[in-house]
Write an enzyme that holds these catalytic residues in place. Structure first.
Site, short mmCIF file in Angstrom:
data_model
loop_
_atom_site.label_atom_id
_atom_site.label_comp_id
_atom_site.label_asym_id
_atom_site.label_seq_id
_atom_site.Cartn_x
_atom_site.Cartn_y
_atom_site.Cartn_z
N ARG A 47 0.82 -1.22 0.00
CA ARG A 47 0.00 0.00 0.00
C ARG A 47 0.86 1.27 0.00
NH1 ARG A 47 -4.94 -1.13 2.49
NH2 ARG A 47 -5.64 -3.23 1.91
N ASP A 83 -16.60 8.57 7.45
CA ASP A 83 -15.49 7.63 7.34
C ASP A 83 -14.19 8.42 7.42
OD1 ASP A 83 -15.41 4.48 6.26
OD2 ASP A 83 -13.53 5.57 6.01
#
Length: 290
Positions: free
Chosen positions: A56, A157
């Site tokens: 990532r 979020d």
């Protein structure tokens, strides 16, 4: 922010099954990354997530033309307010979600709100790419009928990239294929021409949902209660018990008396706090005396 790791996200593999690393990630770098994401987002990264972290964050290093994770981390820590912190956090949060995931929750929500009078508000505290809050909005619309204008969803979020997708409200037909035909026609517009294979949430459903960025670890939350229900599913398992208890205690005053808290399939809050009592399968209620 549903944090399940897809099987495909295991890094770039070379022949022989070994990870082909072109960037330097030391043990101390990995330890520091685990500390930083815990401090920023409360996420506890296990030791076996090392390859995921490399995969990532390598994209962020290459974006900045860096070769060592230590240089990237040093740059972050020199600039505590830098925009890159958002990209760092987004990279280490995984969004696995679906429309009407854990389907047993939605009939319970519908039954609960039919008994309500006046405005009905639900908070989706880990909205991810929007499938959960739109599923909640569909449930409110169906359950309230002529009163559907009373229904509203607040969707938050920590992952701003996921929220951007949620606000767009555009999904592949594959993502909505499990919805029955009546729901598909009522709540989505099918794409044509260059948008073939896509579906867009209808404006009247999208208007029911307010998307906002929010870190559950932030000292102050931008949203205000009271809510008839809170969905916080498949997130708490990535927090330690202390963090779980602190967040649950903050949820309680935001819920109306006898409001519902929906948890994920592998989460159990009974031993974490007395702010809620179990009502059904992964569904909790705020006792009126609280």
């Amino acid at each position: 922010m549903t944090r399940d790791l897809p099987a495909t996200e295991t890094g770039a593999w070379a022949s022989g099954g070994q990870l082909d690393r072109d960037l330097e990630l030391t043990d101390s770098d990995f330890t520091r990354i685990r500390q930083l994401i815990y401090q920023r987002a409360g996420i506890v990264l296990a030791e076996h997530k090392r390859e995921m972290v490399y995969s990532r964050l390598a994209k962020r290093l290459r974006h900045h033309g860096l070769r060592r994770f230590s240089d990237y981390l040093a740059r972050l820590e020199r600039q505590p307010e830098a925009k890159e912190w958002e990209a760092f956090t987004n990279a280490l949060t995984t969004n696995l979600t679906a429309f009407f995931r854990e389907a047993h929750h939605f009939p319970l929500l519908a039954e609960h709100i039919r008994e309500r009078h006046g405005p009905v508000r639900v908070w989706s505290a880990a909205a991810s790419t929007g499938e959960e809050p739109y599923s909640i909005a569909m449930t409110l619309s169906e359950a309230l009928g002529d009163r559907r204008g009373d229904g509203a969803v607040v969707a938050t979020d920590i992952d701003t990239d996921a929220l951007a997708k949620a606000r767009a409200g555009i999904y592949s037909m594959e993502q909505i294929h499990k919805l029955d035909e009546a729901r598909t026609r009522r709540f989505f517009q099918r794409g044509r021409g260059r948008h073939e294979g896509l579906a867009r949430v209808r404006p009247e459903l999208k208007a029911m949902v307010d998307f906002q960025p929010l870190n559950l670890l932030a000292p102050a939350w931008s949203i205000k209660g009271p809510f008839d229900a809170i969905f916080c599913r498949n997130v708490m398992i990535y927090f330690d018990k202390t963090t779980q208890a602190r967040i649950l205690e903050r949820f309680a005053p935001l819920l109306k008396p006898d409001g519902l808290l929906f948890a994920g399939h592998s989460e159990n809050f009974s031993y974490t706090t007395d702010a809620f009592r179990l009502r059904g399968q992964t569904v909790y209620v705020r006792p009126p005396h609280r």
